[in-house]
Design a protein around this motif. Sequence first.
Motif, PDB file in Angstrom:
ATOM      1  N   TRP A 181       0.992  -1.135   0.048  1.00 41.67           N
ATOM      2  CA  TRP A 181      -0.032   0.011   0.071  1.00 41.67           C
ATOM      3  C   TRP A 181       0.903   1.335  -0.024  1.00 41.67           C
ATOM      4  O   TRP A 181       0.679   2.102  -0.643  1.00 41.67           O
ATOM      5  N   THR A 183       3.872   2.076  -1.126  1.00 34.25           N
ATOM      6  CA  THR A 183       4.528   2.292  -2.550  1.00 34.25           C
ATOM      7  C   THR A 183       3.307   2.610  -3.347  1.00 34.25           C
ATOM      8  O   THR A 183       3.764   3.354  -4.363  1.00 34.25           O
ATOM      9  N   LEU A 184       2.232   1.790  -3.445  1.00 31.69           N
ATOM     10  CA  LEU A 184       1.453   2.156  -4.528  1.00 31.69           C
ATOM     11  C   LEU A 184       0.784   3.384  -4.376  1.00 31.69           C
ATOM     12  O   LEU A 184       0.627   4.148  -5.279  1.00 31.69           O
ATOM     13  N   ILE A 186       2.224   6.080  -2.868  1.00 31.04           N
ATOM     14  CA  ILE A 186       3.130   7.262  -3.388  1.00 31.04           C
ATOM     15  C   ILE A 186       3.289   7.293  -4.907  1.00 31.04           C
ATOM     16  O   ILE A 186       3.120   8.415  -5.458  1.00 31.04           O
ATOM     17  N   ALA A 187       3.372   6.081  -5.653  1.00 31.40           N
ATOM     18  CA  ALA A 187       3.179   5.891  -6.906  1.00 31.40           C
ATOM     19  C   ALA A 187       1.944   6.664  -7.639  1.00 31.40           C
ATOM     20  O   ALA A 187       1.969   7.345  -8.793  1.00 31.40           O
ATOM     21  N   ALA A 188       0.804   6.377  -7.166  1.00 29.00           N
ATOM     22  CA  ALA A 188      -0.344   6.778  -7.614  1.00 29.00           C
ATOM     23  C   ALA A 188      -0.474   8.476  -7.624  1.00 29.00           C
ATOM     24  O   ALA A 188      -0.991   9.092  -8.439  1.00 29.00           O
ATOM     25  N   GLY A 190       1.809  10.618  -7.061  1.00 40.88           N
ATOM     26  CA  GLY A 190       3.011  11.063  -7.987  1.00 40.88           C
ATOM     27  C   GLY A 190       2.704  11.439  -9.412  1.00 40.88           C
ATOM     28  O   GLY A 190       3.138  12.166 -10.056  1.00 40.88           O
ATOM     29  N   LEU A 191       1.664  10.793  -9.902  1.00 43.01           N
ATOM     30  CA  LEU A 191       1.062  10.710 -11.333  1.00 43.01           C
ATOM     31  C   LEU A 191       0.166  11.875 -11.400  1.00 43.01           C
ATOM     32  O   LEU A 191      -0.344  12.226 -12.701  1.00 43.01           O
TER      33      LEU A 191
END
Length: 273
Positions: A181, A183-184, A186-188, A190-191
């Motif tokens: 969760w 990592t996902l 932060i990645a989401a 960031g977009l």
Amino acid sequence: MMNVYYVARRELKAGFRNPWAYSFMALFSVFSLSLLLINSQNVVQGYSGATGTMLSLILYLLPLMTLFLGSFSLTAEKEEGSWQLLSTYPLGTLSFLAGKYVGLASVLLAIVAFGYGVMGVAGALFGKGFERNTYMLFFAFSVGLVLLFLAVALIVGSLAKNRWQALTIAVAIWFFAVIGWPTLLIAALGLLPYLWAKPALLILTMCNPAELVRLFVVVKLGGGSILGPEYYRWIQWIDEPGGTLLFLAVCAVWVGLAMLGSYFIWERGRTRG
């Protein structure tokens, strides 16, 4: 209503005859004593590094345990032909699923209560127990995880055709909701454009039952400052006098929507035979 009661009673009897239930009870009891051992080295009061570690350990075990027991119970109905027999009676899909939820919740909460009971008795005997408020928040954390992830387990059991499919889907959901969760998330985020980040954070957090319950308990333990400015509004409403009632209402809506999703999936499979 009587149909819900009969299905729940049937599930309760089946649950306490299931060796998996006793295996999880033994595992959770040992796990609870391990938490007590961590506490005995540094008595926990409020939020601390030890508290955070214990919350993480509970977060790893309980959702996975709940997903397994809940989804396997529904897929067993399909594999063993019990559902075909039950569907010949005047039993609605919603009554069946609600009865399943109540019965499974009773079994799982009995497991949790037994584990915390063992922890409480051992702590009282050796004088190394948790501070009362911390103990109750840990228990509330565990109950919240069970009730929310059990609703997810019903969706998994409705989707899966057999136990192997249920196992695969359950492990995937557990991994993304608990392990992957941060990592996902932060990645989401960031977009997305900056102005969308906070609304997206609110929506995504609401979609993850593990994170939803964790945030509530961390704030109630006094650890809201570690969450950062993005969660400022969360800290505000949780700390308000009606914050607990609002949180319970959100959880009730979450379970209701999950039950509704399970109903449509199960009903679709029922009409297709």
